[in-house]
Design an enzyme around this catalytic site. Sequence first.
Site, PDB file in Angstrom:
ATOM      1  CG  ASP A 410      32.865 -92.647  -8.887  1.00  0.00           C
ATOM      2  OD1 ASP A 410      32.097 -93.529  -8.483  1.00  0.00           O
ATOM      3  OD2 ASP A 410      33.565 -91.951  -8.131  1.00  0.00           O
ATOM      4  CG  ASP A 745      33.998 -87.919  -7.016  1.00  0.00           C
ATOM      5  OD1 ASP A 745      33.168 -88.446  -6.254  1.00  0.00           O
ATOM      6  OD2 ASP A 745      33.696 -87.498  -8.144  1.00  0.00           O
ATOM      7  CG  ASP A 749      32.640 -92.121  -3.226  1.00  0.00           C
ATOM      8  OD1 ASP A 749      31.589 -92.774  -3.124  1.00  0.00           O
ATOM      9  OD2 ASP A 749      32.841 -91.269  -4.104  1.00  0.00           O
TER      10      ASP A 749
END
Length: 994
Positions: A410, A745, A749
């Site tokens: 990310d 997070d 996900d």
Amino acid sequence: MSTINASRDWTLDSHFKQSPVRIDVNDLKSRNPPWTSEVIQTVSSIVRNRDFKGDLRALAQELHTDLSQGLPATPSEPCDRFGDDNVSIEDRKRIFGDNVYPRKKSKSLWRCLWTACRDTTLIILMLCAGLSIGFGMKTDGVQEGWYDGVSIAVAILLVIIVTGVSDFKQSRQFQRLSHEVDNIKVELTRGGCRINVSSVDIVVGDVVQLKVGDQVPADGLLIAGYSLSIDESSFTGESEYYMPDPSQQAFLRSGSKVQEGYGSMLVTAVGANTEWGHMMKLLSNDNMLGQTPLQERLTEAATLIGKVGLSVALLLLVILIAFYFTGHSSTSGDAKFRAGDTNVTDAIDALVHIFSIAVTIVVVAVPEGLPLAVTLTLAYSMRKMMKDNALVRRLAACETMGSATTICSDKTGTLTVNQMTVVNSWVAGKIIPSESDTDKIMCTFPTSLRSLLFQGIAQNTTGSVFPAKSCCRRDELKGDERQALGVAGSPTEAALLWWGLKAGMDFEATRLKSLILQVQTFNSATKRAGVAVQNIGHRLLVVHWKGAAEIILSMCSKWIDMEQLETDDDSQCSPSEKPISAEKRQEIMAIIDSMACSSLRCVAMAYTTVEREDEEEEITCNRSSWSLPESNLTLLAIVGMKDPYRPEVKAAVADVRRAGVTVRMVTGDSLQTAKAIALECGILAVGCTDELIAIEGAALRSWTDEERRKNLPGVAIVARALPSDKLLLVETLQSMGEVVAVTGDGTNDAPALRKADIGLSMGIQGTEVAKESSAIIILDDNFTSVVKAVRWGRSINFNIQKFLQFQLTVNVTALTVNFVAAMTSGDVPLTVVQLLWVNLIMDTLGALALATEPPTDELMQKPPMGRHKPLINHAMWKNLMVQAIYQVVVLLILQFRGIELLHLSGEKDAETIKRTVIFNTFVLCQLFNEVNSRQPYKLNIFEGLQENCLFMVIVGATLALQVVMVEFLEKFASTIRCIELANCFFDKARSFHP
């Protein structure tokens, strides 16, 4: 406001056998804290029995808390809002219990020892020890006949103790790590301010704030909720989520998860008194104690080698028995079986001796140190990784991390610092170039426009503004304001709120002017959030949207013309809305692209109005019957937020790229923003012109499977990615043979984190759903910690390879020497006691020395191991065979020509001296081999040795223990004392020089 359907049957009632209890708030009145045991039991059972009547505010008052202000902020002080009879937070813990769940106790030391006793090889040795004691005492008398048998028993006892203690310590360590995993952060309202505390600090009466991805930390009743969707699959086993039911009180159960929406709850039960606590009494979570793939492979290898050794031992047993009974060879001195001359006792003694030789072969063949080495390596690495901000939830991730070939990371919070600040904005056609100019320019806007903008900021948010003394975040405000206010919320929400505050927004006053009717919370798929509000005293509904700038812009057909407003003399006029022409849309997109190219996150705000046709319509809207309008919106503002990249990330990215690991950025931000950050972090090279190196999620989805496999090797950035895109990326890379590590997070996900070979969740910004789906939790949300986890993973694999080479060399040498000696002379040079001693010392101390070496920079200069790379490579086989051949030749020369070479002919203890020399030579060879195994790929085996003090201490301790074994335990080891051996050689030396 919404609640959960409370009429649904609970599937675990049969476990708890509790009769329904209906609580009435009148039952709590007129009772001074501390409450009676009946009241405590009744309150704690509200959610378990799923039956509550009365007013929630009245219940809160009787529990001496406040639904909006919560408990007092100071734990030791009672809340003065309810008089002198109120109890402190510490008293509530004493009365209602701590928020700690029952957990299965770790294995006791005695249980670990008992498990070690049941090893098949040790059981065989125990039988052999018993037979040896019995026949030894019969043959050599009571005084000396028990030496061999008791020596075997003592060695077995030491092996059991070492194995059992190691297993016990590992179990205790996993128990501590499990507590760390379960210790989640929760947002509470105390003293009128939102604070983050550990879940173990929650008490009955607390007001907990819930948002998407949170795990409900205790049992409680819903106070207020918007668009709530609760996952109770851990209780019901069903995959469907439970939507709010406005007709009934919502019961929130500890362990359930918020899939959508946000709200607040009043805690009524904690710890063992919750439904989850009752479940934990029956169930346990031992997922960390299972064997890892590497452990399984090594256990299978050890089993296979043991089977080979057993086969060789059986073959040797048959051959020696045949030789003994046919008279072709001797087995004990000059004795051999002669029909009619050999008595039964001598024959049984000879058979016991032959059997002990076969058992010796089995002991030699079984590499019992391999599982212990993996255990020590994993336990050591897990502790060190914890210090490097990587909390391991699943053991397999430790070793798999070293094989990672690609990392899909990310952007926000991992590559960047996750501290958003509005640095540029566009409001009603007017550009505000810097944050410092916000208040100056915004004060010139008409009141109606400012009110509309402030309403969108204050109502369409999950953050809050509080007095600064207890707040989670402070920021720079003008004058004394920075001491008076603070903001709680996600970085994006906090940045918007601070921007509004600096523009003159009064957060509380703005929220009180309107009533929230419906909420659509932000999620990664839609990349937007909306709210419908009604101004007090008006029928008109106002719907506010915010989200990714280009997505919000696509929903807009109008914009507010600031120039038209400025020509109006009435500062109270309504905003002037104008259609967005094609040219204007291009102009606005150019502004968005300009912000994105400066690595800014662009968030747009828009609104629309809805006329209520039915005067009698209820204010509360239900998601199933009415949804927020998503078209024909009016664009209000676009803000550019700066989230600087972490300075240390660039070097970390360079490290993993040198190590052959590809770094890919997967982000929901725009392509321009992602490229700008990637350039700063070193993921994207300056001047790169490849069009496919940076793509959007839509392109990834549009490709066929074949196109994805063809194009993905060159892709470094996936922007505007949905959670499903991350999962698709992982699946495609795995189909190409890649070992994939993924960071995440958010709740969405979770599928990608589960599917990936190594799922890495964020410890600070990560939701509890993401953490539960991951194998490793990065505690500081920093990409550098991910790289450190890669280093430790490679260190684990390298250390295991080193010990594997060392261990197999020991086993091959001992097996070959004993087998050849037994076949030729009917006896073995290395006794069972000696081999058990070597196994104990070499396996335990050798594993500790080789399996606990820290990672080096050189490990990050080699390519990853890959998915199917063998444990023993060509270089290791070469080192192993050369060492084994060298040791076998030396030991066999000593076995067959030792007496002549050492000039021991005529000595009464010549055979014992020869055995002592062979035993010491074998041990010293393993010590040198241990040093060789440190650097299996280098000629300079001493490189870095002086830096590893633990290794040098262990080698010295091994040598000292060998001296103790030979010097003080010679009866058991079948050796001669060192001083006697030295005197013998000294006398021989003097005989050559008269």
